[in-house]
Write an enzyme that holds these catalytic residues in place. Structure first.
Site, PDB file in Angstrom:
ATOM      1  N   HIS A   1     -36.558   7.859  18.712  1.00 40.45           N
ATOM      2  CA  HIS A   1     -35.850   6.947  19.615  1.00 40.45           C
ATOM      3  C   HIS A   1     -36.860   6.228  20.500  1.00 40.45           C
ATOM      4  O   HIS A   1     -38.001   6.659  20.639  1.00 40.45           O
ATOM      5  CB  HIS A   1     -34.856   7.725  20.480  1.00 40.45           C
ATOM      6  CG  HIS A   1     -33.612   8.117  19.754  1.00 40.45           C
ATOM      7  ND1 HIS A   1     -32.367   7.635  20.088  1.00 40.45           N
ATOM      8  CD2 HIS A   1     -33.420   8.939  18.698  1.00 40.45           C
ATOM      9  CE1 HIS A   1     -31.463   8.146  19.278  1.00 40.45           C
ATOM     10  NE2 HIS A   1     -32.081   8.950  18.425  1.00 40.45           N
TER      11      HIS A   1
ATOM     12  N   ASP B   1     -25.077  13.257  21.519  1.00 34.49           N
ATOM     13  CA  ASP B   1     -26.236  13.504  22.378  1.00 34.49           C
ATOM     14  C   ASP B   1     -25.867  14.455  23.500  1.00 34.49           C
ATOM     15  O   ASP B   1     -25.318  14.053  24.531  1.00 34.49           O
ATOM     16  CB  ASP B   1     -26.764  12.187  22.935  1.00 34.49           C
ATOM     17  CG  ASP B   1     -28.044  12.362  23.749  1.00 34.49           C
ATOM     18  OD1 ASP B   1     -28.496  13.520  23.895  1.00 34.49           O
ATOM     19  OD2 ASP B   1     -28.585  11.356  24.223  1.00 34.49           O
TER      20      ASP B   1
ATOM     21  N   GLY C   1     -35.798   1.613  26.188  1.00 35.76           N
ATOM     22  CA  GLY C   1     -35.981   0.400  26.976  1.00 35.76           C
ATOM     23  C   GLY C   1     -37.379  -0.168  26.857  1.00 35.76           C
ATOM     24  O   GLY C   1     -38.188   0.253  26.026  1.00 35.76           O
TER      25      GLY C   1
ATOM     26  N   ASP D   1     -24.467   5.651  18.003  1.00 34.74           N
ATOM     27  CA  ASP D   1     -25.657   6.270  18.582  1.00 34.74           C
ATOM     28  C   ASP D   1     -25.403   6.762  20.004  1.00 34.74           C
ATOM     29  O   ASP D   1     -24.665   6.136  20.767  1.00 34.74           O
ATOM     30  CB  ASP D   1     -26.803   5.245  18.580  1.00 34.74           C
ATOM     31  CG  ASP D   1     -28.163   5.892  18.688  1.00 34.74           C
ATOM     32  OD1 ASP D   1     -28.367   6.944  18.060  1.00 34.74           O
ATOM     33  OD2 ASP D   1     -29.029   5.338  19.386  1.00 34.74           O
ATOM     34  N   HIS D   2     -26.050   7.862  20.348  1.00 33.50           N
ATOM     35  CA  HIS D   2     -25.973   8.421  21.706  1.00 33.50           C
ATOM     36  C   HIS D   2     -24.534   8.554  22.192  1.00 33.50           C
ATOM     37  O   HIS D   2     -24.201   8.180  23.321  1.00 33.50           O
ATOM     38  CB  HIS D   2     -26.778   7.579  22.693  1.00 33.50           C
ATOM     39  CG  HIS D   2     -28.255   7.783  22.572  1.00 33.50           C
ATOM     40  ND1 HIS D   2     -28.887   8.943  22.963  1.00 33.50           N
ATOM     41  CD2 HIS D   2     -29.231   6.969  22.072  1.00 33.50           C
ATOM     42  CE1 HIS D   2     -30.180   8.850  22.716  1.00 33.50           C
ATOM     43  NE2 HIS D   2     -30.415   7.662  22.172  1.00 33.50           N
TER      44      HIS D   2
ATOM     45  N   THR E   1     -34.031  -2.946  21.877  1.00 34.90           N
ATOM     46  CA  THR E   1     -34.578  -3.900  22.852  1.00 34.90           C
ATOM     47  C   THR E   1     -35.234  -5.087  22.154  1.00 34.90           C
ATOM     48  O   THR E   1     -35.040  -6.243  22.558  1.00 34.90           O
ATOM     49  CB  THR E   1     -35.576  -3.201  23.788  1.00 34.90           C
ATOM     50  OG1 THR E   1     -34.907  -2.150  24.495  1.00 34.90           O
ATOM     51  CG2 THR E   1     -36.160  -4.184  24.789  1.00 34.90           C
TER      52      THR E   1
ATOM     53  N   GLU F   1     -29.945  15.478  19.289  1.00 29.82           N
ATOM     54  CA  GLU F   1     -31.231  15.353  19.981  1.00 29.82           C
ATOM     55  C   GLU F   1     -31.607  16.686  20.604  1.00 29.82           C
ATOM     56  O   GLU F   1     -30.765  17.352  21.225  1.00 29.82           O
ATOM     57  CB  GLU F   1     -31.163  14.267  21.054  1.00 29.82           C
ATOM     58  CG  GLU F   1     -32.489  14.020  21.758  1.00 29.82           C
ATOM     59  CD  GLU F   1     -32.447  12.808  22.679  1.00 29.82           C
ATOM     60  OE1 GLU F   1     -32.945  12.928  23.816  1.00 29.82           O
ATOM     61  OE2 GLU F   1     -31.924  11.747  22.272  1.00 29.82           O
TER      62      GLU F   1
END
Length: 285
Positions: free
Chosen positions: A211, A103, A184, A81-82, A236, A133
């Site tokens: 996301h 990303d 987050g 991811d990312h 998280t 994205e």
């Protein structure tokens, strides 16, 4: 069984349910996620992100997750991811990841298109799926005293017509959209643009990704999925659950790592099961 995004998201898109991505940096996390998916007969996505590599190297995560995915009795996508660099995405594919997210959302639109299309050509030749994205999903940590992403998230939202151009020119298999979430822990309740989700879903055939899922209200998850989201990213919540499991072990007088494992796996499994029920993926494997 090791799967890719197309194996799980196309069915989710048609069935109007969501498949969770849960990042796993340890054996306890991986077991809590995959064993729960098997018990609930739910497809699942596990992986890591480039920002998490200081805590668990990509090679170590691949050694852990890829064999576990292959042995699983439900579809398990191993997703990077990312990914922020072309080189790291290529390395992830070489290590056995079945899906990558490249990303480039902070680049200019044309640069995002160019770089994503280049990686997608390589990935598809290897049987690996690609997520990209469009717009930009910010970071809650940047929203201090009204500054940063959450000061004006609408300025970063995904435009439906641009999304159609993007997926046509890049050929990506999933698209992460900016509709009001952030990464987050939330300092204030986010306000999702559900109409925008629905408009994008009507405009493009590509499964949509949400996301910044940790901390959203259950009703927000369900509405986002009803409007067109097929993949929801969670880290998280299970990261906190793992820490809470360790704290519970200490509170119970446990002092050895071997005694703490069951507490951590149990806490992670509880968090994952809750999300799978909310997303509607239980029994969909």
């Amino acid at each position: 069984m090791l799967a890719n995004l197309n194996d799980v998201l196309i069915s989710a898109q048609k069935g109007k349910y969501g498949v969770g991505l849960f990042n796993a940096l340890s054996l306890e996390m991986a077991r809590g996620i995959i064993e729960t998916a098997e018990r609930l007969q739910a497809p699942v996505i596990v992986g890591t992100a480039e920002i998490l590599l200081p805590y668990a190297p990509l090679e170590s995560v691949a050694d852990l997750l890829v064999p576990m995915a292959k042995r699983a009795c439900v579809p398990v996508v191993v997703h990077y991811d990312h990914g922020l660099t072309f080189e790291k995405c290529i390395l992830a594919m070489k290590l056995g990841f079945s899906s990558v997210m490249y990303d480039c959302s902070t680049d200019s639109y044309e640069e995002n298109v160019r770089k994503t299309a280049e990686l997608t050509r390589v990935a598809h030749a290897l049987g690996v799926t690609v997520e990209a994205e469009l717009g930009h999903v910010g970071d809650n940590d940047s929203s201090v005293e009204g500054n940063g992403y959450l000061a004006d998230p609408a300025a970063y939202y995904t435009e439906p017509t641009q999304a159609r151009d993007f997926v046509t020119r890049t050929g990506v298999d999933a698209l992460a959209v900016a509709v009001g979430t952030a990464h987050g822990a939330y300092k204030m309740p986010p306000k999702l643009d559900f109409n925008r989700i629905e408009a994008i879903a009507r405009t493009i055939p590509t499964p949509l990704v949400l996301h910044g899922g940790s901390g959203l209200a259950d009703a927000d998850f369900r509405e986002a999925i009803r409007r067109g989201i097929s993949k929801v990213n969670i880290f998280t919540d299970i990261n906190v659950a793992s820490a809470m499991g360790a704290q519970a072990a200490f509170a119970a007088g446990k002092r050895y790592m071997t005694d703490m494992v069951a507490y951590q796996i149990g806490a992670i499994a509880t968090a994952v099961e809750e999300k799978m029920h909310i997303f509607g993926s239980v029994g969909r494997a």
